[in-house]
Design a protein around this motif. Structure first.
Motif, PDB file in Angstrom:
ATOM      1  N   ASN A 103      -4.638  10.025  29.369  1.00 17.58           N
ATOM      2  CA  ASN A 103      -4.958   9.879  30.794  1.00 17.58           C
ATOM      3  C   ASN A 103      -3.684   9.601  31.601  1.00 17.58           C
ATOM      4  O   ASN A 103      -3.318   8.457  31.837  1.00 17.58           O
ATOM      5  CB  ASN A 103      -5.974   8.749  30.972  1.00 17.58           C
ATOM      6  CG  ASN A 103      -6.415   8.569  32.411  1.00 17.58           C
ATOM      7  OD1 ASN A 103      -5.934   9.252  33.319  1.00 17.58           O
ATOM      8  ND2 ASN A 103      -7.321   7.639  32.634  1.00 17.58           N
ATOM      9  N   THR A 104      -3.006  10.664  32.013  1.00 21.27           N
ATOM     10  CA  THR A 104      -1.771  10.504  32.807  1.00 21.27           C
ATOM     11  C   THR A 104      -2.054  10.294  34.287  1.00 21.27           C
ATOM     12  O   THR A 104      -1.141   9.952  35.046  1.00 21.27           O
ATOM     13  CB  THR A 104      -0.871  11.744  32.660  1.00 21.27           C
ATOM     14  OG1 THR A 104      -1.534  12.892  33.200  1.00 21.27           O
ATOM     15  CG2 THR A 104      -0.506  11.979  31.204  1.00 21.27           C
ATOM     16  N   GLU A 105      -3.305  10.487  34.712  1.00 23.32           N
ATOM     17  CA  GLU A 105      -3.642  10.300  36.124  1.00 23.32           C
ATOM     18  C   GLU A 105      -3.769   8.820  36.481  1.00 23.32           C
ATOM     19  O   GLU A 105      -3.842   8.468  37.666  1.00 23.32           O
ATOM     20  CB  GLU A 105      -4.937  11.049  36.463  1.00 23.32           C
ATOM     21  CG  GLU A 105      -4.794  12.556  36.288  1.00 23.32           C
ATOM     22  CD  GLU A 105      -6.028  13.316  36.704  1.00 23.32           C
ATOM     23  OE1 GLU A 105      -6.884  12.740  37.398  1.00 23.32           O
ATOM     24  OE2 GLU A 105      -6.149  14.498  36.328  1.00 23.32           O
ATOM     25  N   GLU A 107      -6.191   6.746  36.292  1.00 24.70           N
ATOM     26  CA  GLU A 107      -7.468   6.375  36.896  1.00 24.70           C
ATOM     27  C   GLU A 107      -8.491   6.185  35.784  1.00 24.70           C
ATOM     28  O   GLU A 107      -8.470   6.908  34.789  1.00 24.70           O
ATOM     29  CB  GLU A 107      -7.965   7.461  37.849  1.00 24.70           C
ATOM     30  CG  GLU A 107      -7.162   7.607  39.113  1.00 24.70           C
ATOM     31  CD  GLU A 107      -7.787   8.626  40.050  1.00 24.70           C
ATOM     32  OE1 GLU A 107      -8.607   8.226  40.899  1.00 24.70           O
ATOM     33  OE2 GLU A 107      -7.475   9.822  39.920  1.00 24.70           O
ATOM     34  N   ASN A 259      -0.584   3.329  39.892  1.00 23.43           N
ATOM     35  CA  ASN A 259      -0.467   4.184  41.076  1.00 23.43           C
ATOM     36  C   ASN A 259      -0.310   3.389  42.367  1.00 23.43           C
ATOM     37  O   ASN A 259       0.298   3.858  43.320  1.00 23.43           O
ATOM     38  CB  ASN A 259      -1.696   5.090  41.199  1.00 23.43           C
ATOM     39  CG  ASN A 259      -1.665   6.242  40.216  1.00 23.43           C
ATOM     40  OD1 ASN A 259      -0.607   6.593  39.697  1.00 23.43           O
ATOM     41  ND2 ASN A 259      -2.816   6.828  39.943  1.00 23.43           N
ATOM     42  N   ASP A 819       1.414  17.460  40.216  1.00 25.32           N
ATOM     43  CA  ASP A 819      -0.024  17.613  40.450  1.00 25.32           C
ATOM     44  C   ASP A 819      -0.779  17.796  39.138  1.00 25.32           C
ATOM     45  O   ASP A 819      -1.956  17.447  39.037  1.00 25.32           O
ATOM     46  CB  ASP A 819      -0.278  18.800  41.376  1.00 25.32           C
ATOM     47  CG  ASP A 819      -1.673  18.782  41.971  1.00 25.32           C
ATOM     48  OD1 ASP A 819      -2.160  17.677  42.303  1.00 25.32           O
ATOM     49  OD2 ASP A 819      -2.284  19.859  42.096  1.00 25.32           O
ATOM     50  N   ASN A 822      -0.256  13.687  37.713  1.00 26.52           N
ATOM     51  CA  ASN A 822      -0.838  12.575  38.465  1.00 26.52           C
ATOM     52  C   ASN A 822      -1.050  13.017  39.913  1.00 26.52           C
ATOM     53  O   ASN A 822      -0.151  12.882  40.753  1.00 26.52           O
ATOM     54  CB  ASN A 822       0.093  11.364  38.406  1.00 26.52           C
ATOM     55  CG  ASN A 822      -0.549  10.101  38.949  1.00 26.52           C
ATOM     56  OD1 ASN A 822      -1.357  10.146  39.871  1.00 26.52           O
ATOM     57  ND2 ASN A 822      -0.172   8.962  38.405  1.00 26.52           N
ATOM     58  N   PRO A 823      -2.217  13.546  40.230  1.00 26.22           N
ATOM     59  CA  PRO A 823      -2.467  14.087  41.574  1.00 26.22           C
ATOM     60  C   PRO A 823      -2.291  13.070  42.700  1.00 26.22           C
ATOM     61  O   PRO A 823      -1.874  13.442  43.798  1.00 26.22           O
ATOM     62  CB  PRO A 823      -3.916  14.574  41.497  1.00 26.22           C
ATOM     63  CG  PRO A 823      -4.147  14.844  40.054  1.00 26.22           C
ATOM     64  CD  PRO A 823      -3.343  13.801  39.322  1.00 26.22           C
ATOM     65  N   GLN A 824      -2.613  11.793  42.458  1.00 27.69           N
ATOM     66  CA  GLN A 824      -2.442  10.788  43.512  1.00 27.69           C
ATOM     67  C   GLN A 824      -0.991  10.688  43.952  1.00 27.69           C
ATOM     68  O   GLN A 824      -0.687  10.641  45.150  1.00 27.69           O
ATOM     69  CB  GLN A 824      -2.906   9.414  43.013  1.00 27.69           C
ATOM     70  CG  GLN A 824      -4.383   9.157  43.153  1.00 27.69           C
ATOM     71  CD  GLN A 824      -4.705   7.689  42.951  1.00 27.69           C
ATOM     72  OE1 GLN A 824      -4.138   6.827  43.605  1.00 27.69           O
ATOM     73  NE2 GLN A 824      -5.619   7.421  42.032  1.00 27.69           N
ATOM     74  N   SER A 861      -5.037  20.169  42.755  1.00 27.23           N
ATOM     75  CA  SER A 861      -5.975  19.049  42.829  1.00 27.23           C
ATOM     76  C   SER A 861      -6.554  18.925  44.228  1.00 27.23           C
ATOM     77  O   SER A 861      -5.953  19.371  45.215  1.00 27.23           O
ATOM     78  CB  SER A 861      -5.268  17.742  42.450  1.00 27.23           C
ATOM     79  OG  SER A 861      -4.353  17.373  43.466  1.00 27.23           O
TER      80      SER A 861
END
Length: 875
Positions: A103-105, A107, A259, A819, A822-824, A861
């Motif tokens: 989980n690289t995002e 979240e 983040n 993106d 990590n889209p955020q 994203s």
């Protein structure tokens, strides 16, 4: 790509059922964590279709009242699952599998640096289990964590620890229970090999609260300031707001990969380590203040956010604007109220006003969104705090506190709206505040224009006021409180006697007279004035507006010299500085006109330097030129090259004109004394940095900075020296020495990356590409990404706006790459590109081209899509 769904406030519908309890069991594994969720549904209707949110989950099993459901009993999709309620009350058990390591995002539940961590706001809980992931569903959570003993010394979750022990020789468990109903976004879990720093706090009612701070072992000696900040925040909230902590334990965990700045999960706050770790040799004054402020902010959320939470995400400013206002009051009380207020205004005007003027402009209560993560903005937070401040201005401290008490009495344990907050304020004070609604629904920065006319024959002063908003011209007028004071030219206060028909518009407040501008056009007349007065306006920055006046240089000089409102004094000299900069821009564009310091500004700087008794923090702010972003805001289109050249030339003129003053003041302030974190010491170092900055413009400036670097006893001075050297060849040796000393301290190394990303020495774009290829740069670490790409795009004006567009293309390439990770973070980096319409050719077409290329990506994203598509949409 499939166009993402847009959500609208007008579509809100309450849930037709309740979930009263949630029992969670986590069997932690980096690649395959098993999550078992047992939910008790109530008030459902038999035969009713129920939807649960879910994303990136593997469903292992689903059972209802202990009976397993087959695939025919429910519908599964990429965004969740749907099933039919069998009766009003039932128990649903969901077992899912997730992969925290992948989980690289960042979240939901993720694993980073060997530790497990969650981030569920805004919609991360749906990445953990299937659930109605929305803030108006409040439930009581009990969390059981099972994990290998090796590498997982502590197992933490919300609430209080109720049980712990061994499962077998290799695994152990912990059970946490939070008795306070909460939404899923406040759920938290942490597990890893951490060190604990423990302290206690005794509340005003005599309860002893255990305070636990968890960090990685090597950081244990950098926690004293964070713990002290927490205890100060708890004592302050009791003293100022009468609010006491409610659980027996309060925990903070510091993680490197996060983040956001921090998260206020009930009883278990998770922090970006940037806002926890500090020693004088590793952190600057700005870092120390940021830690104190953010620790307080997240603690204050326990009541303004947790005990009373948001009904839906359109109400985000309900908790964030209010809590930012509270943390601003706290920092002002801990340090300098005047300096804090001015710094908040600088941030608002240099950044939030830019947001208000761009394609992503939105009210503090947005009416729609595609990706909620994009609305954690300066508008919702900082402008939201300014709107809360309006209540405080209009009602006073006592009236505001009455409103807060009624707010908690009515809504404790509930998910509510901004209207509920406004009504509590109104009812507690028996006033009509319905007009305040406009502040929540209008986008853009209001503009207030005032014309003054003095009539010596009648001894009257007439003020003609106009309010407008380019983004919301068809909207009703806003209630805008404008702090006012009249001065005679000799510095004596002038009487403020409004005509009878104007008296209702002039309010007496704790901070002095306030004119309530609540119509599009309004007139205010004062009488009994024997001389033409100087008007002090928008005192204490009484409303978040752009004020345009006809004040002469002479009037501004007088206000800068003797006004008793620190903001107005600072604003007056800043206005003179802005006039000088804009005249310099004209001179650069004329090509053959020399750049000079405007006489009134030059005199103002001389007077500030000569005022020995002036607070050093205010002096530092007064002697600093307006931010480049704020200067750019005065132009459309923005003459990038002319502004850049003019800014440098004015800095150079200031350095040369007041060379002896900068040297004398720097020498006076350059004392070898132990580091102290207090208002006076911070102000001294801040003023010293300003002197060093101007000295660095002189031929021997790098030598002065090098000497400071060699002798510095704290990171504030060390970084000031490196910043002064940053654009010169002499930077090479100290930069290398800094790297060698601090390469194993991630937060300090972030400073090293940021300095180089900001540097104008050499080719800025090549320098940034080299940083991106550096062995210590990691795309999976948000702080490191921000220290390079965020700093380059926002603070390297020279490099980012390279006339050939290479800076824009570099950022576009990196957004596209990020993106996928990590889209955020990718979305936040996109913001500088949204200003393309305000640039002249060829820069505007180059920036537009980068946005167009991004939008053409097959896989984009929703975070980045929303910003790019709105930026390119026809005006």
């Amino acid at each position: 790509m499939t166009k993402p769904i847009e959500h609208f406030l007008s579509d809100y519908q309450p849930l037709p059922f309740a979930i009263t309890t949630v029992d969670l069991t986590f069997e932690l594994d980096p690649e395959a964590t098993i999550v078992t969720s047992v939910m008790r549904f109530e008030s459902a209707q038999a035969g009713q279709s129920i939807s649960l949110d879910g994303q990136d989950l593997t469903l292992v099993s689903l059972s209802l009242d202990g009976v397993a459901l087959s695939a025919a009993d429910y519908a599964l999709s990429e965004t969740g699952l749907r099933f039919t309620a069998p009766k009003p009350v039932f128990e649903l058990t969901v077992v899912t599998e997730i992969a925290p390591q992948a989980n690289t995002e960042l979240e939901g539940l993720y694993r980073s640096g060997g530790n497990y961590c969650t981030q569920c706001e805004a919609e991360g809980f749906r990445r953990i289990t299937y659930f109605p992931d929305r803030p108006d569903l409040l439930a009581v959570y009990t969390t059981r964590i099972v994990a290998p003993k090796e590498g997982n010394r502590f197992l933490l979750a919300n609430g209080d620890l109720v049980e712990q022990g061994e499962v077998n020789a290799t695994h152990h468990f912990a059970v946490w229970h939070d008795p306070f109903p909460k939404p899923s976004y406040l759920f938290a879990l942490v597990a890893g090999y951490l060190e604990r720093i423990r302290d206690t706090f005794v509340t005003r009612s005599g309860r002893t609260i255990t305070l636990d701070l968890f960090v990685e072992p090597q950081n244990k000696d950098q926690c004293d300031h964070a713990m002290a900040s927490l205890k100060k925040a708890m004592a302050w909230d009791e003293r100022r707001f009468g609010l006491e902590y409610d659980l027996d334990t309060y925990m903070i965990v510091a993680v490197d990969d996060f983040n956001m700045g921090a998260m206020e999960n009930k009883g278990l706050n998770i922090f970006n380590s940037k806002f926890v770790l500090a020693r004088p040799d590793t952190a600057t004054d700005t870092d120390f203040e940021g830690i104190e402020s953010v620790i307080a902010h997240e603690y204050f959320h326990n009541w303004t956010g947790n005990r009373v939470t948001c009904r839906d995400w359109f109400q985000l400013t309900l908790k964030e604007g209010l809590t930012v206002f509270r943390d601003q009051l706290f920092t002002a009380d801990m340090l300098s109220p005047a300096t804090k207020r001015i710094e908040d205004v600088k941030r608002l005007r240099s950044h939030q006003f830019v947001e208000d003027a761009g394609p992503m402009a939105h009210p503090i209560q947005p009416q729609s969104y595609i990706e909620m993560n994009n609305f954690y903005t300066l508008t919702v937070y900082e402008k939201g705090a300014e709107v809360v401040r309006l209540y405080h201005t209009l009602l006073g401290e006592e009236g505001f506190q009455k409103g807060m008490r009624l707010y908690f009495e009515r809504f404790d344990g509930q998910a509510v709206t901004v209207q509920d907050f406004r009504q509590a304020m109104a009812d507690a004070n028996d006033v009509d505040l319905s007009a305040m609604h406009q502040w929540y629904v209008q986008a853009g920065t209001p503009r207030v224009q005032v014309e003054t006319r003095y009539h010596p024959e009648t001894q009257q002063l007439t003020l003609f006021w106009t309010q407008s908003n380019p983004k919301s011209d068809s909207q009703p007028p806003l209630p805008i409180p404008v702090g006012l004071k009249l001065w005679y030219p000799d510095g004596q206060p002038a009487p403020m006697q409004p005509l009878a028909e104007c008296r209702e518009a002039l309010l007496e407040t704790e901070k002095g007279p306030v004119f309530l501008l609540d119509r599009h056009q309004q007139t205010l007349v004062f009488e009994g004035l024997t001389q033409k007065p100087v008007v002090s306006m928008l005192r204490d920055f009484s409303a978040p507006v752009i004020l345009s006046t006809e004040q002469s240089d002479e009037a501004l000089s007088r206000l800068a010299r003797f006004d008793d409102d620190p903001f107005v004094r600072w604003e007056s000299i800043q206005t003179l500085a802005l006039k000088t900069l804009m005249a310099a821009v004209d001179a650069v564009q004329a090509d053959d006109t020399p750049v000079i310091l405007q006489p009134a500004y030059e005199q103002g700087v001389a007077e500030v330097l000569a005022q020995v008794s002036l607070d050093k923090g205010l002096k530092a702010l007064a002697l600093t030129l307006p931010d480049l972003d704020y200067v750019c805001e005065q132009y459309d289109p923005v003459p990038v090259d002319a502004i850049w050249q003019a800014y440098q030339k004015v800095e150079q003129r200031l350095a040369e004109r007041f060379e002896s003053d900068w040297r004398a003041l720097f020498d006076q302030l350059d004392e070898s004394v132990p580091y102290a974190y207090d208002a006076q010491a911070i102000a001294r170092r801040k003023l010293k940095q300003v002197c060093l900055h101007y000295l660095s413009c002189l031929p021997d400036g790098p030598d002065v900075a090098s000497q400071l670097f060699d002798q510095a006893g704290n990171m504030t001075d060390t970084l000031a020296a490196l910043q002064a050297l940053n654009h010169y060849p002499q930077r090479a040796q100290p930069m290398q020495a800094f790297y060698e000393r601090w390469r194993h301290e991630p937060l300090v190394l972030d400073k090293w990356f940021a300095l180089q990303a900001r540097s104008r020495h050499g080719d800025a774009i090549d320098n940034v590409r080299a940083l991106l290829a550096h062995p210590d740069f990691h795309y999976q670490t948000p702080n490191r990404v921000r220290s390079v790409l965020g700093v380059f795009a926002r603070q390297n004006f020279f490099g980012f706006h390279a006339s050939d567009g290479r800076g824009y293309r570099l950022l576009g390439e990196q957004i596209q790459k990020l993106d996928r990770i990590n889209p955020q973070i990718a979305a936040r980096l996109t913001a500088p590109l949204t200003q393309w319409r305000r640039l002249a050719p060829p820069r505007n077409t180059a920036m537009q081209g980068v946005l167009t290329d991004l939008l053409a990506q097959e896989r984009l994203s929703s975070d980045v899509y929303e910003i790019v598509s709105k930026s390119l949409a026809p005006v």
